[in-house]
Design a protein around this motif. Sequence first.
Motif, PDB file in Angstrom:
ATOM      1  N   LYS A  13      -5.651  -2.586   0.024  1.00  0.00           N
ATOM      2  CA  LYS A  13      -6.377  -2.221   1.252  1.00  0.00           C
ATOM      3  C   LYS A  13      -7.573  -3.141   1.466  1.00  0.00           C
ATOM      4  O   LYS A  13      -7.847  -3.551   2.598  1.00  0.00           O
ATOM      5  CB  LYS A  13      -6.846  -0.763   1.194  1.00  0.00           C
TER       6      LYS A  13
ATOM      7  N   GLU B 299       1.075   3.893  -3.116  1.00  0.00           N
ATOM      8  CA  GLU B 299       0.700   5.291  -2.906  1.00  0.00           C
ATOM      9  C   GLU B 299       1.851   6.224  -3.262  1.00  0.00           C
ATOM     10  O   GLU B 299       1.644   7.282  -3.844  1.00  0.00           O
ATOM     11  CB  GLU B 299       0.227   5.512  -1.468  1.00  0.00           C
TER      12      GLU B 299
ATOM     13  N   ALA C 257      -3.382   0.460  -4.743  1.00  0.00           N
ATOM     14  CA  ALA C 257      -3.389   0.579  -3.284  1.00  0.00           C
ATOM     15  C   ALA C 257      -4.755   0.207  -2.721  1.00  0.00           C
ATOM     16  O   ALA C 257      -4.844  -0.440  -1.673  1.00  0.00           O
ATOM     17  CB  ALA C 257      -2.995   1.995  -2.864  1.00  0.00           C
ATOM     18  N   GLU C 258      -5.822   0.578  -3.420  1.00  0.00           N
ATOM     19  CA  GLU C 258      -7.173   0.255  -2.960  1.00  0.00           C
ATOM     20  C   GLU C 258      -7.420  -1.252  -2.958  1.00  0.00           C
ATOM     21  O   GLU C 258      -8.054  -1.787  -2.048  1.00  0.00           O
ATOM     22  CB  GLU C 258      -8.229   0.968  -3.821  1.00  0.00           C
TER      23      GLU C 258
ATOM     24  N   GLY D 273       2.199   6.582  -7.044  1.00  0.00           N
ATOM     25  CA  GLY D 273       1.090   7.184  -7.779  1.00  0.00           C
ATOM     26  C   GLY D 273       0.143   6.169  -8.391  1.00  0.00           C
ATOM     27  O   GLY D 273      -0.398   6.391  -9.479  1.00  0.00           O
ATOM     28  N   ARG D 274      -0.064   5.042  -7.708  1.00  0.00           N
ATOM     29  CA  ARG D 274      -0.980   4.001  -8.197  1.00  0.00           C
ATOM     30  C   ARG D 274      -2.098   3.768  -7.169  1.00  0.00           C
ATOM     31  O   ARG D 274      -2.171   2.717  -6.548  1.00  0.00           O
ATOM     32  CB  ARG D 274      -0.224   2.696  -8.434  1.00  0.00           C
ATOM     33  N   PRO D 275      -2.968   4.752  -6.978  1.00  0.00           N
ATOM     34  CA  PRO D 275      -4.004   4.617  -5.940  1.00  0.00           C
ATOM     35  C   PRO D 275      -4.964   3.451  -6.176  1.00  0.00           C
ATOM     36  O   PRO D 275      -5.472   2.869  -5.227  1.00  0.00           O
ATOM     37  CB  PRO D 275      -4.732   5.961  -5.980  1.00  0.00           C
ATOM     38  N   GLU D 276      -5.218   3.093  -7.451  1.00  0.00           N
ATOM     39  CA  GLU D 276      -6.140   1.987  -7.730  1.00  0.00           C
ATOM     40  C   GLU D 276      -5.567   0.666  -7.227  1.00  0.00           C
ATOM     41  O   GLU D 276      -6.280  -0.182  -6.690  1.00  0.00           O
ATOM     42  CB  GLU D 276      -6.501   1.912  -9.222  1.00  0.00           C
TER      43      GLU D 276
ATOM     44  N   ILE E 159       0.845  -1.200   0.000  1.00  0.00           N
ATOM     45  CA  ILE E 159       0.000   0.000   0.000  1.00  0.00           C
ATOM     46  C   ILE E 159       0.875   1.243   0.000  1.00  0.00           C
ATOM     47  O   ILE E 159       0.671   2.169  -0.787  1.00  0.00           O
ATOM     48  CB  ILE E 159      -0.969  -0.010   1.204  1.00  0.00           C
TER      49      ILE E 159
END
Length: 150
Positions: A83, A71, A79-80, A74-77, A67
């Motif tokens: 999570k 983050e 990371a989600e 720059g790969r929030p998708e 995660i």
Amino acid sequence: MLRDTIKSAQVSAMKGGDKPRLAAVRLILAKIKDRDIELRTASEKPDDDALVVDVLQKMAKQRRESITLFEQGGRPEKAEVEKAELVVIEEFLPAQMSEEETRLAIEAIKAEVGASGMKDMGKVMAELKARHGTQLDMSKASGWVKSALA
């Protein structure tokens, strides 16, 4: 047993059509199976729940690290996704000790083994893991043991 709880969670996720949860539970079961295979030739096998908790703790640690990296990258998708898997993994872990409870346990062990300095850190860590390993994040506990022995 924890293994049975995870298997029943797999069945309920399949029946409920919850694909992300099902994928995470299957991943957990696959890691447990891998660990079982590793231990086939071992002379000593740990208690089943201890084995499952150990696998879950390692998986949770990997997810937390991923995660952070996603983050930062720059790969929030991504990371989600991690999570969501972490939430499922933590659902099966036993309740974790608070920082205060951990520090009290460290002080008690320190007094019992007669630890006086950093040279005794191994003794304290070994005893802490033996008694509370399933309820602790040992990486955090390590820092607290260092500060207690310093």
